[in-house]
Design a protein around this motif. Sequence first.
Motif, mmCIF file in Angstrom:
data_model
loop_
_atom_site.group_PDB
_atom_site.id
_atom_site.type_symbol
_atom_site.label_atom_id
_atom_site.label_comp_id
_atom_site.label_asym_id
_atom_site.label_seq_id
_atom_site.Cartn_x
_atom_site.Cartn_y
_atom_site.Cartn_z
ATOM 1 N N ASP A 1 37.874 -64.182 25.300
ATOM 2 C CA ASP A 1 37.821 -65.048 24.113
ATOM 3 C C ASP A 1 37.311 -64.275 22.901
ATOM 4 O O ASP A 1 37.792 -64.460 21.779
ATOM 5 N N ALA A 2 36.326 -63.416 23.122
ATOM 6 C CA ALA A 2 35.789 -62.617 22.017
ATOM 7 C C ALA A 2 36.849 -61.661 21.476
ATOM 8 O O ALA A 2 37.048 -61.546 20.258
ATOM 9 N N MET A 3 37.559 -60.990 22.372
ATOM 10 C CA MET A 3 38.599 -60.061 21.943
ATOM 11 C C MET A 3 39.734 -60.807 21.242
ATOM 12 O O MET A 3 40.303 -60.309 20.266
ATOM 13 N N ASP A 4 40.039 -61.989 21.734
ATOM 14 C CA ASP A 4 41.077 -62.804 21.101
ATOM 15 C C ASP A 4 40.703 -63.148 19.660
ATOM 16 O O ASP A 4 41.535 -63.097 18.749
ATOM 17 N N ASP A 5 39.425 -63.505 19.448
ATOM 18 C CA ASP A 5 38.988 -63.901 18.109
ATOM 19 C C ASP A 5 39.015 -62.713 17.156
ATOM 20 O O ASP A 5 39.392 -62.849 15.984
ATOM 21 N N ILE A 6 38.640 -61.550 17.643
ATOM 22 C CA ILE A 6 38.708 -60.336 16.817
ATOM 23 C C ILE A 6 40.157 -60.039 16.441
ATOM 24 O O ILE A 6 40.477 -59.773 15.277
ATOM 25 N N ALA A 7 41.041 -60.091 17.438
ATOM 26 C CA ALA A 7 42.450 -59.789 17.197
ATOM 27 C C ALA A 7 43.094 -60.817 16.273
ATOM 28 O O ALA A 7 43.886 -60.471 15.394
ATOM 29 N N ARG A 8 42.728 -62.073 16.457
ATOM 30 C CA ARG A 8 43.288 -63.130 15.605
ATOM 31 C C ARG A 8 42.859 -62.934 14.158
ATOM 32 O O ARG A 8 43.653 -63.115 13.225
ATOM 33 N N GLY A 9 41.599 -62.540 13.958
ATOM 34 C CA GLY A 9 41.137 -62.271 12.604
ATOM 35 C C GLY A 9 41.898 -61.130 11.962
ATOM 36 O O GLY A 9 42.333 -61.212 10.809
ATOM 37 N N ALA A 10 42.084 -60.040 12.731
ATOM 38 C CA ALA A 10 42.799 -58.878 12.202
ATOM 39 C C ALA A 10 44.232 -59.234 11.847
ATOM 40 O O ALA A 10 44.758 -58.817 10.799
ATOM 41 N N THR A 11 44.871 -60.011 12.698
ATOM 42 C CA THR A 11 46.259 -60.393 12.451
ATOM 43 C C THR A 11 46.384 -61.231 11.181
ATOM 44 O O THR A 11 47.265 -61.001 10.347
ATOM 45 N N ALA A 12 45.490 -62.204 11.022
ATOM 46 C CA ALA A 12 45.547 -63.083 9.848
ATOM 47 C C ALA A 12 45.328 -62.297 8.556
ATOM 48 O O ALA A 12 46.056 -62.473 7.571
ATOM 49 N N ILE A 13 44.336 -61.420 8.557
ATOM 50 C CA ILE A 13 44.030 -60.652 7.347
ATOM 51 C C ILE A 13 45.148 -59.672 7.024
ATOM 52 O O ILE A 13 45.571 -59.547 5.876
ATOM 53 N N ALA A 14 45.636 -58.965 8.051
ATOM 54 C CA ALA A 14 46.705 -57.987 7.835
ATOM 55 C C ALA A 14 47.954 -58.660 7.289
ATOM 56 O O ALA A 14 48.637 -58.122 6.412
ATOM 57 N N THR A 15 48.259 -59.848 7.779
ATOM 58 C CA THR A 15 49.437 -60.579 7.310
ATOM 59 C C THR A 15 49.303 -60.957 5.845
ATOM 60 O O THR A 15 50.227 -60.786 5.047
ATOM 61 N N VAL A 16 48.127 -61.461 5.478
ATOM 62 C CA VAL A 16 47.880 -61.862 4.091
ATOM 63 C C VAL A 16 47.934 -60.663 3.153
ATOM 64 O O VAL A 16 48.464 -60.746 2.035
ATOM 65 N N LEU A 17 47.399 -59.519 3.589
ATOM 66 C CA LEU A 17 47.295 -58.346 2.718
ATOM 67 C C LEU A 17 48.542 -57.479 2.710
ATOM 68 O O LEU A 17 48.565 -56.474 1.999
ATOM 69 N N ASP A 18 49.541 -57.819 3.461
ATOM 70 C CA ASP A 18 50.735 -56.986 3.557
ATOM 71 C C ASP A 18 51.239 -56.588 2.175
ATOM 72 O O ASP A 18 51.612 -57.434 1.364
ATOM 73 N N GLY A 19 51.196 -55.290 1.879
ATOM 74 C CA GLY A 19 51.676 -54.789 0.598
ATOM 75 C C GLY A 19 50.649 -54.822 -0.519
ATOM 76 O O GLY A 19 50.947 -54.405 -1.645
ATOM 77 N N ALA A 20 49.434 -55.291 -0.235
ATOM 78 C CA ALA A 20 48.406 -55.386 -1.278
ATOM 79 C C ALA A 20 47.361 -54.302 -1.092
ATOM 80 O O ALA A 20 46.719 -54.220 -0.044
ATOM 81 N N GLY A 21 47.197 -53.466 -2.092
ATOM 82 C CA GLY A 21 46.177 -52.424 -2.039
ATOM 83 C C GLY A 21 46.359 -51.545 -0.819
ATOM 84 O O GLY A 21 47.466 -51.171 -0.451
ATOM 85 N N GLY A 22 45.267 -51.254 -0.150
ATOM 86 C CA GLY A 22 45.324 -50.427 1.055
ATOM 87 C C GLY A 22 45.546 -51.224 2.317
ATOM 88 O O GLY A 22 45.511 -50.671 3.412
ATOM 89 N N GLY A 23 45.749 -52.545 2.188
ATOM 90 C CA GLY A 23 45.935 -53.379 3.362
ATOM 91 C C GLY A 23 44.638 -53.504 4.140
ATOM 92 O O GLY A 23 43.542 -53.266 3.631
ATOM 93 N N LEU A 24 44.753 -53.899 5.405
ATOM 94 C CA LEU A 24 43.583 -54.051 6.253
ATOM 95 C C LEU A 24 43.111 -52.685 6.740
ATOM 96 O O LEU A 24 43.880 -51.923 7.319
ATOM 97 N N SER A 25 41.852 -52.392 6.516
ATOM 98 C CA SER A 25 41.261 -51.138 6.986
ATOM 99 C C SER A 25 40.770 -51.330 8.422
ATOM 100 O O SER A 25 40.706 -52.451 8.930
#
Length: 242
Positions: free
Chosen positions: A101-125
Amino acid sequence: MPRRIFHGTSLAGRTLEVGSAADIQLKPGEVILTFDDGPRPGKTEHILDTLEAHGVKATFLMLGSQAKAHPELAREVALRGNTVGNHTYDHADLAKMSRQDAMDDIARGATAIATVLDGAGGGLSPFFRFPYLAQTGFLRTSMLQGDVVVLDVDIDSKDYYAETADDVIQRTLKRLDARGSGIILFHDIHQRTVDLLPVFLDEIAARGYTVVSLKPRTPGVFGRSVVTASVAGVKTGQPAPF
């Protein structure tokens, strides 16, 4: 006017390119500004304006849920040249969850942020911070093996306490002066943080500190990840976008 502890001539310091947590080696008088839990409308944009007015950049550890709810604001953070990292999807205490569950929450956060930032600045670091700074050996090791850079905290402003902006400033300055450098934790979701930041930056400039801009060694999301999740947008067994 406080005594000048260091001898910097500009608040904006060097850019530090990081491939692992071991690369974060600060010199005396250097600080890294970090902001957790956003973005938050009515707060984050004012913090961005203050950073810009002082000519410095920060690292924003976003929640996936907040980035998803406020995508334009999340993108503005990146487009203004700041670094964006992951702080999980919904700020759960990962140390109290099952490993999966912990790994899922980390991965879900990364996916959501990366999707939103696609093409913006340096993207998700690849920068990541544990909510509440709560972690287990398994989770930390998993992050490091996945080439995720875990950001710890040297000076916690505790700006979430119901205190005045001046109380937070004085406590943070005292802790910073005692250490001489470090990673400072703020949150871009509180009005007191919006209020205190201009004064705080003026104060550390008067003391001769410089603000280091933290960037990934390789632009954009890089490295592999051991994080797998069974969440929307992430298929089990496939790496999360760190």
